[in-house]
Design a protein around this motif. Structure first.
Motif, PDB file in Angstrom:
ATOM      1  N   PHE A   7       0.830  -1.204   0.000  1.00 28.33           N
ATOM      2  CA  PHE A   7       0.000   0.000   0.000  1.00 28.33           C
ATOM      3  C   PHE A   7       0.870   1.261   0.000  1.00 28.33           C
ATOM      4  O   PHE A   7       0.545   2.240  -0.660  1.00 28.33           O
ATOM      5  N   GLY A   8       1.990   1.220   0.716  1.00 25.33           N
ATOM      6  CA  GLY A   8       2.890   2.373   0.740  1.00 25.33           C
ATOM      7  C   GLY A   8       3.554   2.616  -0.606  1.00 25.33           C
ATOM      8  O   GLY A   8       3.646   3.752  -1.076  1.00 25.33           O
ATOM      9  N   VAL A   9       4.004   1.541  -1.233  1.00 27.83           N
ATOM     10  CA  VAL A   9       4.666   1.648  -2.538  1.00 27.83           C
ATOM     11  C   VAL A   9       3.684   2.155  -3.591  1.00 27.83           C
ATOM     12  O   VAL A   9       3.954   3.114  -4.316  1.00 27.83           O
ATOM     13  N   SER A  10       2.519   1.524  -3.668  1.00 31.44           N
ATOM     14  CA  SER A  10       1.521   1.947  -4.660  1.00 31.44           C
ATOM     15  C   SER A  10       0.970   3.331  -4.348  1.00 31.44           C
ATOM     16  O   SER A  10       0.714   4.124  -5.255  1.00 31.44           O
ATOM     17  N   GLY A  11       0.801   3.626  -3.075  1.00 32.48           N
ATOM     18  CA  GLY A  11       0.307   4.949  -2.694  1.00 32.48           C
ATOM     19  C   GLY A  11       1.272   6.058  -3.091  1.00 32.48           C
ATOM     20  O   GLY A  11       0.859   7.122  -3.554  1.00 32.48           O
ATOM     21  N   SER A  12       2.565   5.786  -2.931  1.00 31.47           N
ATOM     22  CA  SER A  12       3.548   6.803  -3.328  1.00 31.47           C
ATOM     23  C   SER A  12       3.538   7.005  -4.844  1.00 31.47           C
ATOM     24  O   SER A  12       3.659   8.126  -5.341  1.00 31.47           O
ATOM     25  N   SER A  60      12.021  -2.706  -0.138  1.00 30.73           N
ATOM     26  CA  SER A  60      11.172  -2.241  -1.234  1.00 30.73           C
ATOM     27  C   SER A  60      11.383  -0.742  -1.418  1.00 30.73           C
ATOM     28  O   SER A  60      11.941  -0.076  -0.562  1.00 30.73           O
ATOM     29  N   ALA A  61      10.933  -0.244  -2.556  1.00 29.08           N
ATOM     30  CA  ALA A  61      11.142   1.168  -2.856  1.00 29.08           C
ATOM     31  C   ALA A  61       9.870   1.772  -3.421  1.00 29.08           C
ATOM     32  O   ALA A  61       9.166   1.148  -4.205  1.00 29.08           O
ATOM     33  N   GLY A  62       9.612   2.988  -3.012  1.00 29.14           N
ATOM     34  CA  GLY A  62       8.501   3.763  -3.558  1.00 29.14           C
ATOM     35  C   GLY A  62       9.055   4.846  -4.459  1.00 29.14           C
ATOM     36  O   GLY A  62      10.222   4.809  -4.861  1.00 29.14           O
ATOM     37  N   VAL A  63       8.226   5.812  -4.745  1.00 29.36           N
ATOM     38  CA  VAL A  63       8.637   6.891  -5.629  1.00 29.36           C
ATOM     39  C   VAL A  63       8.089   8.199  -5.088  1.00 29.36           C
ATOM     40  O   VAL A  63       7.042   8.232  -4.438  1.00 29.36           O
ATOM     41  N   LYS A  64       8.822   9.264  -5.307  1.00 28.67           N
ATOM     42  CA  LYS A  64       8.330  10.595  -4.964  1.00 28.67           C
ATOM     43  C   LYS A  64       8.798  11.570  -6.041  1.00 28.67           C
ATOM     44  O   LYS A  64       9.719  11.273  -6.811  1.00 28.67           O
ATOM     45  N   VAL A  65       8.154  12.711  -6.086  1.00 32.19           N
ATOM     46  CA  VAL A  65       8.549  13.744  -7.039  1.00 32.19           C
ATOM     47  C   VAL A  65       9.757  14.460  -6.468  1.00 32.19           C
ATOM     48  O   VAL A  65       9.702  15.038  -5.385  1.00 32.19           O
ATOM     49  N   GLN A  66      10.859  14.385  -7.199  1.00 28.59           N
ATOM     50  CA  GLN A  66      12.088  15.036  -6.761  1.00 28.59           C
ATOM     51  C   GLN A  66      12.060  16.517  -7.102  1.00 28.59           C
ATOM     52  O   GLN A  66      12.428  17.350  -6.289  1.00 28.59           O
ATOM     53  N   ASN A 115      -2.896   1.419 -12.937  1.00 24.92           N
ATOM     54  CA  ASN A 115      -2.238   0.164 -12.562  1.00 24.92           C
ATOM     55  C   ASN A 115      -1.962   0.106 -11.067  1.00 24.92           C
ATOM     56  O   ASN A 115      -2.119  -0.943 -10.440  1.00 24.92           O
ATOM     57  N   ASN A 116      -1.551   1.205 -10.491  1.00 26.28           N
ATOM     58  CA  ASN A 116      -1.279   1.219  -9.054  1.00 26.28           C
ATOM     59  C   ASN A 116      -2.555   1.138  -8.235  1.00 26.28           C
ATOM     60  O   ASN A 116      -2.552   0.546  -7.153  1.00 26.28           O
ATOM     61  N   VAL A 117      -3.643   1.684  -8.742  1.00 27.76           N
ATOM     62  CA  VAL A 117      -4.933   1.507  -8.069  1.00 27.76           C
ATOM     63  C   VAL A 117      -5.320   0.030  -8.094  1.00 27.76           C
ATOM     64  O   VAL A 117      -5.790  -0.514  -7.088  1.00 27.76           O
ATOM     65  N   GLU A 118      -5.088  -0.645  -9.216  1.00 21.73           N
ATOM     66  CA  GLU A 118      -5.390  -2.074  -9.316  1.00 21.73           C
ATOM     67  C   GLU A 118      -4.525  -2.891  -8.360  1.00 21.73           C
ATOM     68  O   GLU A 118      -5.000  -3.859  -7.757  1.00 21.73           O
ATOM     69  N   VAL A 119      -3.262  -2.520  -8.214  1.00 26.78           N
ATOM     70  CA  VAL A 119      -2.385  -3.220  -7.267  1.00 26.78           C
ATOM     71  C   VAL A 119      -2.943  -3.087  -5.858  1.00 26.78           C
ATOM     72  O   VAL A 119      -3.009  -4.061  -5.098  1.00 26.78           O
ATOM     73  N   MET A 120      -3.369  -1.882  -5.504  1.00 26.93           N
ATOM     74  CA  MET A 120      -3.922  -1.673  -4.163  1.00 26.93           C
ATOM     75  C   MET A 120      -5.233  -2.447  -3.972  1.00 26.93           C
ATOM     76  O   MET A 120      -5.457  -3.024  -2.904  1.00 26.93           O
ATOM     77  N   ASN A 121      -6.072  -2.474  -4.986  1.00 25.04           N
ATOM     78  CA  ASN A 121      -7.322  -3.223  -4.888  1.00 25.04           C
ATOM     79  C   ASN A 121      -7.061  -4.726  -4.752  1.00 25.04           C
ATOM     80  O   ASN A 121      -7.734  -5.412  -3.985  1.00 25.04           O
ATOM     81  N   THR A 122      -6.076  -5.241  -5.475  1.00 22.44           N
ATOM     82  CA  THR A 122      -5.733  -6.656  -5.381  1.00 22.44           C
ATOM     83  C   THR A 122      -5.182  -6.979  -3.995  1.00 22.44           C
ATOM     84  O   THR A 122      -5.550  -8.001  -3.397  1.00 22.44           O
ATOM     85  N   ALA A 123      -4.312  -6.122  -3.488  1.00 22.83           N
ATOM     86  CA  ALA A 123      -3.759  -6.347  -2.146  1.00 22.83           C
ATOM     87  C   ALA A 123      -4.865  -6.303  -1.097  1.00 22.83           C
ATOM     88  O   ALA A 123      -4.888  -7.121  -0.169  1.00 22.83           O
TER      89      ALA A 123
END
Length: 135
Positions: A7-12, A60-66, A115-123
């Motif tokens: 959830f943290g990875v997909s949320g980011s 694991s790694a997430g992403v942010k706007v640099q 795609n990230n919304v789908e990952v969160m829904n699947t999780a």
């Protein structure tokens, strides 16, 4: 990897792509803009992402706007001496936004967001099924 880390990875990623979509919308809104009163035309902006370690052991790694940077592509100049914004040589300076590239960016950001919304829904679905197994 913990299910909660997902959830943290997909949320980011969702947050970063939402900012990318906002930047694309701003670029498209200013695609036909000419130089303003200060003589400067709008410059297209691009979002730069950065990897961010997540979780207790950073497995694991997430992403942010640099950063959001302005494009260095030169602005488009059109000869139109009758235009009120024309310079002394009769040229009007337009923004350097390429609408085709921006549409491609918009589609890419939108699909990544989805795609990230789908990952969160699947999780979420997997977590609920796991909880139901314990009943």
């Amino acid at each position: 990897m913990s299910m909660f880390t997902i959830f943290g990875v997909s949320g980011s990623a969702i947050s970063a792509q939402a900012q990318r979509l906002n930047t694309v919308a701003s670029n498209l809104a200013n695609a036909d803009a000419v130089a303003g009163p200060d003589g400067q035309a709008y410059k297209a902006r691009q979002v730069l992402f950065q990897t961010v370690p997540m979780g207790p052991n950073a497995a694991s790694a997430g992403v942010k706007v640099q950063n959001i940077v302005e494009s260095d592509v030169p602005n488009r100049r059109v000869f139109n001496p009758q235009h009120p914004s024309a310079d002394g040589d009769g040229y009007v300076t337009h923004s350097n936004v390429n609408p085709v590239e921006e549409m491609v960016n918009m589609i890419s950001a939108s699909r990544s967001y989805q795609n990230n919304v789908e990952v969160m829904n699947t999780a979420k679905s997997l977590l609920l099924k796991t909880l139901q197994m314990g009943q």
